[in-house]
Design an enzyme around this catalytic site. Structure first.
Site, PDB file in Angstrom:
ATOM      1  N   HIS A 182       0.846  -1.194   0.000  1.00  0.00           N
ATOM      2  CA  HIS A 182       0.000   0.000   0.000  1.00  0.00           C
ATOM      3  C   HIS A 182       0.885   1.249   0.000  1.00  0.00           C
ATOM      4  O   HIS A 182       1.904   1.292   0.698  1.00  0.00           O
ATOM      5  CB  HIS A 182      -0.888  -0.010   1.256  1.00  0.00           C
ATOM      6  CG  HIS A 182      -1.708   1.230   1.432  1.00  0.00           C
ATOM      7  ND1 HIS A 182      -1.501   2.130   2.466  1.00  0.00           N
ATOM      8  CD2 HIS A 182      -2.745   1.724   0.718  1.00  0.00           C
ATOM      9  CE1 HIS A 182      -2.377   3.109   2.377  1.00  0.00           C
ATOM     10  NE2 HIS A 182      -3.139   2.892   1.334  1.00  0.00           N
TER      11      HIS A 182
ATOM     12  N   HIS B 195       1.625  11.682  -2.493  1.00  0.00           N
ATOM     13  CA  HIS B 195       0.505  11.391  -1.603  1.00  0.00           C
ATOM     14  C   HIS B 195      -0.289  12.679  -1.468  1.00  0.00           C
ATOM     15  O   HIS B 195       0.187  13.652  -0.881  1.00  0.00           O
ATOM     16  CB  HIS B 195       1.016  10.911  -0.243  1.00  0.00           C
ATOM     17  CG  HIS B 195      -0.023  10.186   0.552  1.00  0.00           C
ATOM     18  ND1 HIS B 195       0.065   9.975   1.905  1.00  0.00           N
ATOM     19  CD2 HIS B 195      -1.189   9.606   0.175  1.00  0.00           C
ATOM     20  CE1 HIS B 195      -0.977   9.296   2.323  1.00  0.00           C
ATOM     21  NE2 HIS B 195      -1.757   9.065   1.287  1.00  0.00           N
TER      22      HIS B 195
END
Length: 766
Positions: A337, A382
């Site tokens: 992840h 991100h």
């Protein structure tokens, strides 16, 4: 660079010990020239420090190096070339070292290509030989023993005093022995009687210190040739060793052809003295004993410390032995992840090397969060955090050589797409240009379209997972569409064509999914969403995994990159349980353990009752407590696992800076269906990380062995703070060998150590 024979390689290592001048380059353009060399122990590379610098020179330890890469194929060299701080033709002299799980890197320029190749060949050879070394090799290796001697010889006198020797035991070997025992050992080794140990005397001292009393006791049970044998004189004959291997070990020999194939092997039970003699020939170091067909205590230790005699069946960890022709939905897939991160979810860099770390660890599914970048170049970051971006292209370019080093089975690039149509097209072009025909862009023609292809069908292929964007004609008005076509733009979204077998869709209840989802629809569930769905309709969740591959990912509130327990989603058949590989928490050891099976290829076949739920009616929530009986369609063999924790060897300290000798204890736990989850632990042993002995027995009743993992955690007891985990090992119950076994412990990031536990294992039917 060509293949080299042993003589040529030894010459290279000799040249590296003399060293050569290398220029180290840094990201900001800074450079410095140093004389780098390989230390005589062959344990690390360092350099001669400048007289103007007072800091100690950096040591690049061979066993911490992850990769040596030639040329300008790194972000640092990319930047230096882009800013014209390097010439393009310097590429032939450049190489980089990645270490500490790709978190650190060094970039070097040699004076010429031949010198560069010498360093690269030498380091790669040392990396390979170090990776193959285990505790049994090192305790017999003079170079390794002498490292301790050099550490203890503070004044460089070439000998050790009693005080230096005692400090060595405490500081480096984690052993606090009584004065009486120490004096006896020292006196025995000090043949000159001068109160000093020379290098040769220290080697004998070390070998006496590492004699195994626990193994001596076992040998005495089987050595019928002389009941008065001492620890120095005891041996087993071929017949006695055969008895031990039959009675205690039920030992199987693994045979392999002389190829690099991870598929071809055969198994043979040991039942002849000829087979035993072959083992004696391999593990007995004393020529005279070997010729007589005798195995000494040292030979017995070498045998039991070897990989084939370890706790895990060697074919399970080294070979792909499961059926790889089933649909992809029948396999658990090792999944990462937010793979681009090295730290938490808030700060740091998006780093291509984080992908190489995950791929080297055996991950087959990695995640890439894509956003629009400047100048039409997509970036990875991100979103809504302080994490710095990197170019999408740099990630694909730098991971391409490593995609299939750990496994030949398909890699899944999970694209979280936040890009404009234009930059989506650029992503597609980058993937096609760098990956070429390895990129799957069309369904396989020969396969049933109603089921996913198998890992075998997709060997050495890259699959793209993501949300399929509609064609341009579906997004634009007729007038706008006409304008686009007049500008020569196609109405075909080439990005959307990449999602052949993994189209990311929202998770929906089973009644909707069975009528609307096809095999290539791959639902995404956050962990909280999964928990609600599994509680509300457990069979509905599992039925969706029969033809499609589902993915569960950590909750967004896990800003510290902590991980959810993967056991529960695995129990429900979720194929891709995505974990934060940047965090070395206890949860990660479960993933490492599960995917150590099936040759570490990243794909593990699910039990049959999980892929045939309509028959088995399997539901993990029905087994919160131990069942009286199991359905006839759940093919399991409930067993009682009995484990004796006998001893430990060379246990590490909590960290490299502490001076505290460990007070170790062992936690043994099982992880699987709720009724199989149990934890027990030994007592602590004070001040002994060198050779603690417990001799404590535990039992675990396991009703679903195919779904169960066994984990050993070694902790250091601390009266005033949280106990530190020193090392661990995890493996599937079905891969365990019975008898006397060593557990070769792992440390941070699943790194190999030279530490071990010695245990006895047996199974009994419940």
């Amino acid at each position: 660079m060509s293949e080299l024979n042993l003589e040529q390689m030894n010459q290279i290592l000799s040249d590296l010990k003399l060293g050569s001048v290398l220029i180290k380059r840094k990201h900001d353009g800074e450079k410095y020239s140093r004389h780098f060399y390989l230390h005589k122990s062959e344990q690390f590379i360092t350099y001669q420090q400048s007289e103007k610098t007072f800091a100690s020179p950096t040591r690049y330890y061979i066993n911490k190096i992850d990769e040596v890469r030639v040329g300008f194929n790194t972000r640092t060299f990319d930047r230096l070339v882009r800013h014209k701080l390097l010439e393009q033709n310097d590429d032939q002299c450049a190489f980089s070292i990645f270490f500490n799980n790709y978190r650190d890197e060094g970039h070097f320029l040699a004076t010429d290509e031949q010198t560069r190749n010498m360093w690269v060949e030498g380091i790669r050879y040392l990396m390979e030989t170090h990776a193959q070394k285990r505790q049994r090799h090192l305790i017999n290796e003079t170079n390794w023993i002498m490292n301790y001697f050099y550490l203890a010889d503070k004044d460089g006198s070439g000998s050790l005093t009693k005080n230096e020797c005692r400090r060595l035991l405490v500081d480096s070997l984690n052993a606090k022995v009584s004065d009486k025992v120490f004096e006896a050992l020292f006196k025995q080794a000090d043949t000159s009687g001068e109160g000093l140990l020379t290098a040769d005397e220290f080697i004998e001292f070390f070998r006496t210190l590492t004699r195994r009393q626990d193994l001596y006791k076992i040998m005495k049970k089987y050595a019928k040739n002389n009941p008065n044998h001492t620890i120095d004189s005891i041996y087993l004959t071929t017949e006695e060793l055969l008895d031990f291997l039959r009675i205690e070990q039920n030992q199987t020999i693994l045979s392999t052809p002389k190829t690099d194939s991870k598929l071809e092997f055969s198994l043979h039970l040991i039942d002849t003295c000829e087979q035993v003699q072959e083992l004696i020939n391999e593990f007995e170091s004393n020529d005279e004993l070997r010729e007589k067909g005798h195995l000494s205590l040292i030979g017995f230790r070498n045998l039991l410390l070897s990989d084939d005699f370890a706790l895990m069946k060697p074919w399970c960890s080294r070979f792909v032995y499961q059926d790889m022709t089933r649909p992809l939905s029948d396999y658990y897939i090792k999944t990462s992840h937010n793979t681009y991160l090295f730290n938490n979810q808030i700060i740091g860099d998006s780093n291509p090397e984080a992908y190489n770390r995950a791929l080297k660890a055996g991950c087959r599914a990695v995640e890439i969060d894509c956003y629009d970048g400047n100048n039409g170049r997509p970036i990875v970051k991100h979103g809504f955090t302080l994490v710095k971006p990197c170019l999408f292209e740099s990630i694909i370019r730098f991971i391409e050589p490593n995609l299939f080093k750990a496994s030949p089975y398909p890699v899944i690039l999970d694209l979280e797409n936040h890009c404009s149509i234009e930059q989506q097209h650029e992503i597609a072009r980058i993937l096609q240009r760098i990956l070429g025909d390895r990129l799957v862009t069309e369904p396989l023609l020969t396969k049933d379209s109603s089921v996913l292809p198998s890992p075998e069908d997709l060997k050495y292929k890259v699959l793209i997972r993501g949300v399929k964007i509609p064609a341009l004609s579906d997004l634009l008005s007729p007038i706008k569409m006409e304008e686009e076509q007049s500008l020569g733009k196609t109405n075909e979204n080439i990005f959307a064509k990449l999602f052949v077998y993994f189209q990311n869709v929202p998770y929906r209840e089973y009644e909707y999914a069975k009528d609307n989802h096809q095999c290539f629809h791959s639902a995404n569930l956050a962990e909280k969403h999964f928990e609600r769905a599994a509680k509300a309709d457990p069979l509905g969740v599992m039925k969706q995994t029969l033809k499609s591959s589902l993915r569960m990912y950590p909750d967004g509130l896990r800003q510290d990159s902590s991980n959810p327990d993967p056991i529960t989603p695995w129990n429900f058949g979720i194929q891709m349980v995505a974990l934060n590989y940047q965090n070395d928490d206890a949860i990660m050891s479960l993933s490492y353990g599960k995917f150590m099976d099936n040759g570490c290829c990243g794909y593990v076949l699910k039990p049959k009752y999980l892929v045939d739920i309509d028959k088995s009616l399997y539901n993990p929530l029905n087994y919160i407590i131990k069942p009286m009986t199991l359905s006839e369609h759940i093919f399991e063999c409930p067993q009682r696992l009995i484990i004796t924790i006998i001893s430990g060897q060379f246990l590490p300290r909590a960290n490299e800076t502490t001076s505290d000798i460990p007070d170790p204890y062992v936690v043994i736990s099982t992880h699987g269906i709720p009724c199989d989850q149990q934890t027990q632990k030994t007592r602590k042993i004070d001040d002994n990380g060198f050779d603690p002995e417990w001799n404590e027995t535990f039992q675990f009743d396991i009703y679903f062995p195919q779904m169960c993992l066994l984990r050993f955690d070694v902790y250091d007891h601390d009266r005033f703070s949280r106990d530190d985990r020193l090392a661990y090992f995890c493996l599937p119950i079905t891969t365990i060998q019975t008898g006397y076994r060593h557990v070769h412990l792992r440390a941070k990031n699943n790194n190999l150590t030279y530490s071990s536990l010695f245990i006895h294992v047996q199974f009994k039917p419940i």
